[in-house]
Structures are given as structure tokens and as C-alpha cells.
Motif scaffolding. Structure first.
Motif, PDB file in Angstrom:
ATOM      1  N   ARG A 169       0.844  -1.213   0.000  1.00 49.93           N
ATOM      2  CA  ARG A 169       0.000   0.000   0.000  1.00 49.93           C
ATOM      3  C   ARG A 169       0.874   1.256   0.000  1.00 49.93           C
ATOM      4  O   ARG A 169       0.666   2.180  -0.771  1.00 49.93           O
ATOM      5  CB  ARG A 169      -0.912   0.004   1.243  1.00 49.93           C
ATOM      6  CG  ARG A 169      -2.258  -0.665   0.995  1.00 49.93           C
ATOM      7  CD  ARG A 169      -3.261  -0.319   2.094  1.00 49.93           C
ATOM      8  NE  ARG A 169      -2.867  -0.827   3.406  1.00 49.93           N
ATOM      9  CZ  ARG A 169      -3.052  -2.092   3.805  1.00 49.93           C
ATOM     10  NH1 ARG A 169      -3.634  -2.970   2.991  1.00 49.93           N
ATOM     11  NH2 ARG A 169      -2.665  -2.488   5.000  1.00 49.93           N
ATOM     12  N   LEU A 170       1.890   1.222   0.859  1.00 48.81           N
ATOM     13  CA  LEU A 170       2.792   2.365   0.991  1.00 48.81           C
ATOM     14  C   LEU A 170       3.563   2.612  -0.318  1.00 48.81           C
ATOM     15  O   LEU A 170       3.735   3.750  -0.761  1.00 48.81           O
ATOM     16  CB  LEU A 170       3.781   2.061   2.127  1.00 48.81           C
ATOM     17  CG  LEU A 170       4.448   3.237   2.827  1.00 48.81           C
ATOM     18  CD1 LEU A 170       3.408   4.212   3.360  1.00 48.81           C
ATOM     19  CD2 LEU A 170       5.310   2.707   3.984  1.00 48.81           C
ATOM     20  N   LEU A 171       4.001   1.531  -0.945  1.00 50.78           N
ATOM     21  CA  LEU A 171       4.735   1.629  -2.212  1.00 50.78           C
ATOM     22  C   LEU A 171       3.913   2.378  -3.258  1.00 50.78           C
ATOM     23  O   LEU A 171       4.402   3.294  -3.920  1.00 50.78           O
ATOM     24  CB  LEU A 171       5.086   0.212  -2.721  1.00 50.78           C
ATOM     25  CG  LEU A 171       5.557   0.066  -4.170  1.00 50.78           C
ATOM     26  CD1 LEU A 171       6.876   0.804  -4.393  1.00 50.78           C
ATOM     27  CD2 LEU A 171       5.736  -1.407  -4.529  1.00 50.78           C
ATOM     28  N   PHE A 172       2.647   1.992  -3.407  1.00 56.70           N
ATOM     29  CA  PHE A 172       1.807   2.651  -4.416  1.00 56.70           C
ATOM     30  C   PHE A 172       1.490   4.093  -4.025  1.00 56.70           C
ATOM     31  O   PHE A 172       1.490   4.977  -4.872  1.00 56.70           O
ATOM     32  CB  PHE A 172       0.519   1.838  -4.641  1.00 56.70           C
ATOM     33  CG  PHE A 172       0.719   0.715  -5.619  1.00 56.70           C
ATOM     34  CD1 PHE A 172       1.382  -0.452  -5.243  1.00 56.70           C
ATOM     35  CD2 PHE A 172       0.283   0.834  -6.932  1.00 56.70           C
ATOM     36  CE1 PHE A 172       1.590  -1.482  -6.154  1.00 56.70           C
ATOM     37  CE2 PHE A 172       0.478  -0.199  -7.854  1.00 56.70           C
ATOM     38  CZ  PHE A 172       1.136  -1.359  -7.460  1.00 56.70           C
ATOM     39  N   GLU A 173       1.241   4.307  -2.747  1.00 59.21           N
ATOM     40  CA  GLU A 173       0.899   5.669  -2.320  1.00 59.21           C
ATOM     41  C   GLU A 173       2.077   6.626  -2.479  1.00 59.21           C
ATOM     42  O   GLU A 173       1.939   7.732  -2.985  1.00 59.21           O
ATOM     43  CB  GLU A 173       0.422   5.668  -0.857  1.00 59.21           C
ATOM     44  CG  GLU A 173      -1.021   5.220  -0.732  1.00 59.21           C
ATOM     45  CD  GLU A 173      -1.405   4.866   0.707  1.00 59.21           C
ATOM     46  OE1 GLU A 173      -0.663   5.242   1.637  1.00 59.21           O
ATOM     47  OE2 GLU A 173      -2.439   4.194   0.877  1.00 59.21           O
ATOM     48  N   ARG A 214      -1.366   7.217  -5.270  1.00 55.61           N
ATOM     49  CA  ARG A 214      -2.732   6.676  -5.277  1.00 55.61           C
ATOM     50  C   ARG A 214      -2.690   5.315  -4.581  1.00 55.61           C
ATOM     51  O   ARG A 214      -1.629   4.686  -4.517  1.00 55.61           O
ATOM     52  CB  ARG A 214      -3.263   6.532  -6.709  1.00 55.61           C
ATOM     53  CG  ARG A 214      -2.481   5.521  -7.545  1.00 55.61           C
ATOM     54  CD  ARG A 214      -3.228   5.200  -8.833  1.00 55.61           C
ATOM     55  NE  ARG A 214      -2.449   4.295  -9.686  1.00 55.61           N
ATOM     56  CZ  ARG A 214      -2.417   2.982  -9.556  1.00 55.61           C
ATOM     57  NH1 ARG A 214      -3.055   2.376  -8.571  1.00 55.61           N
ATOM     58  NH2 ARG A 214      -1.703   2.241 -10.387  1.00 55.61           N
ATOM     59  N   PRO A 215      -3.845   4.893  -4.076  1.00 51.18           N
ATOM     60  CA  PRO A 215      -3.837   3.563  -3.445  1.00 51.18           C
ATOM     61  C   PRO A 215      -3.726   2.460  -4.502  1.00 51.18           C
ATOM     62  O   PRO A 215      -4.128   2.657  -5.659  1.00 51.18           O
ATOM     63  CB  PRO A 215      -5.191   3.508  -2.732  1.00 51.18           C
ATOM     64  CG  PRO A 215      -6.028   4.579  -3.329  1.00 51.18           C
ATOM     65  CD  PRO A 215      -5.142   5.572  -3.992  1.00 51.18           C
ATOM     66  N   PHE A 237       4.737   5.901 -13.550  1.00 51.04           N
ATOM     67  CA  PHE A 237       5.729   6.536 -12.685  1.00 51.04           C
ATOM     68  C   PHE A 237       6.674   7.432 -13.487  1.00 51.04           C
ATOM     69  O   PHE A 237       7.027   8.529 -13.064  1.00 51.04           O
ATOM     70  CB  PHE A 237       6.533   5.472 -11.944  1.00 51.04           C
ATOM     71  CG  PHE A 237       7.569   6.046 -11.002  1.00 51.04           C
ATOM     72  CD1 PHE A 237       7.197   6.569  -9.774  1.00 51.04           C
ATOM     73  CD2 PHE A 237       8.913   6.077 -11.353  1.00 51.04           C
ATOM     74  CE1 PHE A 237       8.134   7.115  -8.906  1.00 51.04           C
ATOM     75  CE2 PHE A 237       9.863   6.621 -10.492  1.00 51.04           C
ATOM     76  CZ  PHE A 237       9.471   7.142  -9.264  1.00 51.04           C
ATOM     77  N   VAL A 238       7.064   6.971 -14.660  1.00 50.24           N
ATOM     78  CA  VAL A 238       8.110   7.656 -15.426  1.00 50.24           C
ATOM     79  C   VAL A 238       7.594   8.894 -16.150  1.00 50.24           C
ATOM     80  O   VAL A 238       8.277   9.901 -16.234  1.00 50.24           O
ATOM     81  CB  VAL A 238       8.769   6.685 -16.434  1.00 50.24           C
ATOM     82  CG1 VAL A 238       9.811   7.405 -17.282  1.00 50.24           C
ATOM     83  CG2 VAL A 238       9.411   5.513 -15.706  1.00 50.24           C
TER      84      VAL A 238
END
Lengths: 87, 398
Positions: free
Chosen positions: A25-29, A34-35, A83-84
Motif C-alpha cells: 500500500r505504501l509503495l503505491f501511495e 494513489r492507493p 511513474f516515469v
């Protein structure tokens, strides 16, 4: 990118208290702001398990295998178009 | 089905492991299907760079496009003008550039001699290419509408002198695809940037797959070719998951034409990590081949290197290879001293002639169109102690 992935993986594991689901969850946030969808959550967990199992089958210790799997997952996210690039 | 999946999961090793991933809820990304289909034809035809038949039957399968920056003088090289020798030192009102000054004429500084059985006259600037004239189609009627290097360079590559358009390599890739999908369809071997920079190999409004991949001669011709991920299997898995996530991301953004190309770029990059390194490893080339191009053993730059690597790329099914000779700042634009043409000619004469010979002896010249051109030629008027530019020849070889 590889060095940062390692650092970020370490941070995620530390901040999440070692729980994979909350680390995902933390990685995506933190990286995508975003969740994670439930599918992404599920696929990421499966991915971590697969990489970890593979590393352990080659004689890597469980803690090292876990760290490797997390570094690998972070590299995946850092390579995502989402992400990029800014859309 | 459950039983089959269980069996697949039980398979040891890499393939089993990959299968176990695909058998679970992960999508079946292109990399995995490619691995499991072992390069099956069906997988290839879906590829955005899959080879397509031309509208008309063609002999050539690949193009090597050599571009010399700065305006190579036609009348000092391949376009013999006997009257210019007689008119040396006379003023005839021929200007430099757009001016209409009474400039003094300057005769070519080199003698012309017949080459090959056809006897085409070529100046002493190109003794090696002169020997190849029987295999060369020389076009002397080329003309440019612009005497600015930047615009003319853009024009000869894109057909547009002022606005950015796809480069010729991008068009060929778009129209014909490419034979070997493990390598990009379009390579640009450019030690330095030419006039108009990346615009000459840009895909512009064409899909991004067709953009030229720049190679910079030296120790690391393509940056980051050495994978840092601990193992090839792990790298494959990472790309598999990234592709699954990327596809989902793309599904919500179907109008963005760059996204599929970015996804594809990872697959191409993955295969390039093995194929491309092999292309740049010239240790397997014989001493005779090195000599043919005028390349020293172990040399990893220079125009001869560019020419030999071009042959190796074409050999591996790359559709279009551009070789950039000179740059926007160091080139054939001899306003100050025409005699400097000699060093520029010496730099490319033997390598190009060697390339033609090498292609011919390998039976590849039949299927490879080698084009050599510049952005425009020069006027015969003295500009200081020299010679200025305007209309130009382009040369077709091959």
C-alpha cells in the motif's frame, strides 16, 4: 535507479513494520500517489512470494530473499509508465 | 485444468517458474508469450515492427544512408566541370550563397581520372570509391531549395525544410517494419549531432517505435546495455509484471500513442541486451575485413567503425542504418580553405569503398541500398581564399 530502489525498499519495509500488505500500500501511495487496486495488491503479493521462493530455492536465506523480492518489486514500479511519464 | 496447472507449477527451472507466474492471475505479457512460444510466427505478426511487404516488389531489403554534413563540393568530387578549370581566377558574377557579388572563380584543386570500366570521372579526393564506380549509380541532378545547412539537412532527411517531420529512416521503418524484432528497426551511428540534431531521425507524428536509436561510437555505444538486475530470470519477471501493470494503465488511455511504444521499448531493450552487444563486438571480424575498411584491430570509433557496424546491423536484419559523417560544427563546410576537403574525404573514402566491397563479396549488395549524400553542393565562387555553398549533388551508391 537500482540504488534508489534498494534504499526505497528498505524504507518501505521499515515504515510498514515488516507487513507486506501494508508495505505494498505504501509503495503505491508514495510512488504513484494513489492507493493500489485490490488486483495490484494481490499481484504484487504474488510476485513477492514468487521471487522470494525462487531466491530461496537457490539457497538464499529467507531474510535476504525477502529483501531481494522487495527491491525487485520497487524496480518494477519505478519502470512503470505511470511513474516515469506525466500524462 | 487445475491438474495441468499443478503440473506446470511443478516444472523445475526457468520455464516452469515463468509458467507458474502466467498460470496465476498475472496477465500474459508479450515477453512471456514470446518466451513460451519460442519465437513462433504468430507472435511475430502481432509485433508493431513486423516486416510488411512493399507496395511494389523491391530488390533492396535494407538501407545504409550515409550523410556528410556541411555541403560536399560536387565539382571537386564527382561532377567534372572542364570549363571551370579554364575559368579559374575569372569573375563571372557568381555569388556565394544568395548574394550576387562578382566573385572570382576557383577551379577544383584535384585532378579527375576515370574509374572502373564505365570510366566515370572522379577526382583524386576519392581514389578508393573511384575503383567502385561500376557498382555505383551516380545522380548529378540533385538540387536543394535552401542554402542554410540546418534547413537543407532537415529537407533531405524529412522532405520539409522548415517544419519537423518524420525522418526517412522512420518512414522506411513505418512502411516496411523490420526483419529482426530483437533489434530496433532504425539505427543512427552518430559520434556527434548533425545539423538539425535529432530531428533527422525523429519519428515525429509516426508511432514512437520508428524513432532512430542513436549509437555513439566508443566504449559504450548504447548506454546501459549491461543489465544491473541480479539475474536474467529476475529481470524477465520484473518486465513481465511491469508490462501487466502498464497494460492496465494503457487500457484507460487508449488515445495515447506513445504508451504502447514505451511498453514495447522494454521488450526490445531486453533482447538488445544480448543481440546488440554482439553487434558491437568486432573481435570475430578477420584482419582482411578490418583492412578493407581501413580499421585498426581493436579500434572502437571512427568512420570505418561506423561502416563495419552498419554491415553487421544489416546482416542481422536491421532495416535502416544512418551513418553521420561530421557534425554541425566540424564538417565539409570549407569556406576558408577548400584544401580541407582532402582530410574529410580521406576519412570516409576507404571505409565506404570497403563497405561496398564487403557487402558485394558477401552477396549482400544485391539487397542493400547504400546511399551517400550531403545537404547541398557548393558554388564555384571564391569566398576569401575559398569557396561557398548552394545547390547540391547527392550520390546514390549500390
Amino acid at each position: 535507479m537500482h540504488d534508489l530502489s534498494e534504499k526505497f525498499a528498505t524504507r518501505l519495509l521499515k515504515q510498514s513494520g515488516g507487513d507486506d500488505a501494508s508495505a505494498i500500500r505504501l509503495l503505491f501511495e508514495l510512488s504513484l500517489s494513489r492507493p493500489a487496486s485490490s488486483e495490484e495488491q494481490h499481484q504484487s503479493a504474488e510476485y513477492l512470494a514468487a521471487v522470494k521462493a525462487d531466491a530461496m530455492s537457490r539457497g538464499t536465506s529467507e531474510s535476504d530473499a525477502r529483501r531481494e523480492s522487495w527491491q525487485s518489486l520497487v524496480r518494477v514500479v519505478f519502470r512503470l509508465n505511470e511513474f516515469v511519464y506525466i500524462d | 485444468m487445475a491438474k495441468q496447472m499443478k503440473e506446470q507449477n511443478a516444472q523445475p527451472g526457468r520455464r516452469g517458474f515463468i509458467r507458474s507466474m502466467t498460470a496465476s492471475s498475472l496477465m500474459l505479457p508479450g515477453i512471456l508469450s514470446e518466451l513460451l512460444a519460442s519465437n513462433g510466427h504468430a507472435a511475430e505478426s502481432a509485433h508493431p515492427l513486423a516486416a510488411r511487404p512493399p507496395h511494389y516488389p523491391a530488390k533492396a531489403k535494407s538501407v545504409i544512408f550515409i550523410f556528410s554534413n556541411g555541403g560536399v563540393s560536387h565539382m571537386d568530387t564527382f561532377d567534372y566541370k572542364p570549363k571551370l578549370f579554364e575559368a579559374d581566377g575569372k569573375a563571372t558574377g557568381i555569388g556565394g550563397g544568395l548574394s550576387n557579388q562578382q566573385r572570382v572563380l576557383l577551379k577544383p584543386l584535384w585532378q579527375f581520372r576515370p574509374g572502373g570500366q564505365c570510366g566515370t570521372l572522379v577526382s583524386d579526393l576519392f581514389p578508393y570509391l573511384r575503383e567502385q564506380m561500376d557498382d555505383i549509380c551516380l545522380i548529378r541532378s540533385m538540387n536543394s531549395n535552401d542554402n542554410e545547412h540546418y534547413n537543407a539537412t532537415l529537407g533531405i532527411h524529412t522532405g520539409s525544410f522548415f517544419f519537423s517531420r518524420p525522418g526517412i529512416g522512420a518512414w522506411v521503418s513505418y512502411g516496411l517494419g523490420t526483419v529482426n524484432q530483437n533489434l530496433p528497426s532504425f539505427f543512427v551511428l552518430a559520434p556527434q549531432m548533425p545539423y538539425a540534431g535529432t530531428q533527422i531521425f525523429n519519428n515525429d507524428f509516426l508511432p514512437a517505435y520508428h524513432q532512430g536509436v542513436r549509437v555513439i561510437p566508443g566504449k559504450e555505444p548504447i548506454a546501459n546495455l549491461q543489465p544491473r538486475t541480479p539475474s536474467r530470470d529476475l529481470q524477465r519477471m520484473e518486465l513481465g509484471l511491469a508490462e501487466a501493470f502498464n497494460r492496465k494503465h494503457q487500457a484507460l488511455r487508449t488515445t495515447d500513442k506513445d504508451l504502447p511504444a514505451r511498453i514495447q521499448a522494454f521488450e526490445t531493450a531486453f533482447s538488445m541486451q544480448t543481440e546488440a552487444r554482439d553487434v558491437f563486438d568486432l573481435s570475430g571480424e578477420s584482419a582482411e575485413t578490418h583492412e578493407l575498411y581501413g580499421l585498426k584491430p581493436g579500434q572502437i570509433d571512427g568512420f570505418a567503425w561506423q561502416c563495419l557496424v552498419a554491415r553487421r546491423l544489416v546482416e542481422r536484419g536491421v532495416r535502416f542504418v544512418e551513418l553521420v559523417d561530421g557534425s554541425s560544427s566540424h564538417n565539409w563546410d570549407q569556406h576558408g580553405d577548400m584544401s580541407e576537403h582532402a582530410k574529410h574525404a580521406k576519412n570516409i573514402d576507404q571505409p565506404i569503398a570497403g563497405l561496398l566491397k564487403d557487402l558485394k563479396q558477401r552477396g549482400m549488395l544485391e539487397e542493400t541500398l547504400v546511399v551517400w549524400t550531403t545537404e547541398f553542393g557548393r558554388t564555384p565562387g571564391v569566398d576569401g581564399t575559398k569557396d561557398a555553398d548552394t545547390t547540391a549533388p547527392a550520390f546514390h551508391l549500390g
